[in-house]
Design a protein around this motif. Sequence first.
Motif, PDB file in Angstrom:
ATOM      1  N   PRO A   1       0.797  -1.236   0.000  1.00  0.00           N
ATOM      2  CA  PRO A   1       0.000   0.000   0.000  1.00  0.00           C
ATOM      3  C   PRO A   1       0.828   1.285   0.000  1.00  0.00           C
ATOM      4  O   PRO A   1       0.472   2.250  -0.692  1.00  0.00           O
ATOM      5  N   SER A   2       1.926   1.325   0.745  1.00  0.00           N
ATOM      6  CA  SER A   2       2.715   2.567   0.785  1.00  0.00           C
ATOM      7  C   SER A   2       3.401   2.833  -0.549  1.00  0.00           C
ATOM      8  O   SER A   2       3.564   3.991  -0.958  1.00  0.00           O
ATOM      9  N   GLN A   3       3.795   1.774  -1.273  1.00  0.00           N
ATOM     10  CA  GLN A   3       4.368   1.962  -2.606  1.00  0.00           C
ATOM     11  C   GLN A   3       3.309   2.483  -3.565  1.00  0.00           C
ATOM     12  O   GLN A   3       3.567   3.372  -4.377  1.00  0.00           O
TER      13      GLN A   3
ATOM     14  N   ALA B   1       0.639   4.168  -2.818  1.00  0.00           N
ATOM     15  CA  ALA B   1       0.306   5.550  -2.471  1.00  0.00           C
ATOM     16  C   ALA B   1       1.327   6.517  -3.073  1.00  0.00           C
ATOM     17  O   ALA B   1       0.967   7.573  -3.611  1.00  0.00           O
ATOM     18  N   ALA B   2       2.606   6.159  -2.997  1.00  0.00           N
ATOM     19  CA  ALA B   2       3.653   6.997  -3.578  1.00  0.00           C
ATOM     20  C   ALA B   2       3.508   7.075  -5.093  1.00  0.00           C
ATOM     21  O   ALA B   2       3.693   8.136  -5.706  1.00  0.00           O
TER      22      ALA B   2
ATOM     23  N   HIS C   1      10.147   9.644  -4.022  1.00  0.00           N
ATOM     24  CA  HIS C   1       9.582   9.433  -2.693  1.00  0.00           C
ATOM     25  C   HIS C   1      10.705   9.249  -1.669  1.00  0.00           C
ATOM     26  O   HIS C   1      10.633   9.758  -0.545  1.00  0.00           O
TER      27      HIS C   1
ATOM     28  N   SER D   1      11.051   8.828   2.556  1.00  0.00           N
ATOM     29  CA  SER D   1      11.081   7.416   2.928  1.00  0.00           C
ATOM     30  C   SER D   1      11.779   6.588   1.860  1.00  0.00           C
ATOM     31  O   SER D   1      11.390   6.608   0.682  1.00  0.00           O
TER      32      SER D   1
ATOM     33  N   GLU E   1      10.172   2.180   0.381  1.00  0.00           N
ATOM     34  CA  GLU E   1       9.426   1.757  -0.796  1.00  0.00           C
ATOM     35  C   GLU E   1      10.355   1.501  -1.987  1.00  0.00           C
ATOM     36  O   GLU E   1      10.230   0.491  -2.686  1.00  0.00           O
TER      37      GLU E   1
END
Length: 217
Positions: free
Chosen positions: A107-109, A111-112, A166, A171, A174
């Motif tokens: 999910p965080s990838q 989102a980026a 990103h 961060s 990712e």
Amino acid sequence: MRNWERALSVLEALCERGQAAGHGWTLDTELLPSHQQQVNALESQGLVELACREDRAELSVLEGRPVRWAARLTPYGHDTLTYGCSRPRAEPPPGEGADRQAVELIPSQMAALRVFVSLTGRLRVPPADGLAEQVRTAACDHGIKRWQLYLTTEQMESVAYGLWLHRMTGSAAEANRFGREYGVVHDPVRVSDEGPAAAEGRPSAAAGDGAGVSGRG
């Protein structure tokens, strides 16, 4: 064929035949009895409207024969069909699977990546052609919490660039994960060293220096 695929097929048939007739209705002679039964099931879901007695009488006058059954899409059926034709998919486009790689993003990838493609038109190095569409139609496997995409080599490199941005702004997790799993890492110095032709349309080393936050991650 799965149930939702069968339902979309029936909705599509009703839409096409209704438009061809000009009055929006699909008549009893245009569908097999088995398909009419499927239409009846869709009517119970509010996706299809069956002609009432008055509607059938009007259609009988137009057709010059008794019309005993007719159906058409409701607004909900129309929108279901429209959405279904553009729904997120977990399969590569037909005929394109051979030159694409299956990619699963956490999910965080994802989102980026959504932020990256949303900036198309504002970036000097825009996302690769077709990447925004892949992001839009990506399907999520909720069991493993992974977003599934099918990417070309160019799109893979573009994802790596988006995750590098990103990384440079907060961060590194990712980009690092993408590099470990798929072996694709954006390196602005390497891209610059490949020469002007190879670097055309890609970020330069100067662009990386200009970020001013290379020590992050």
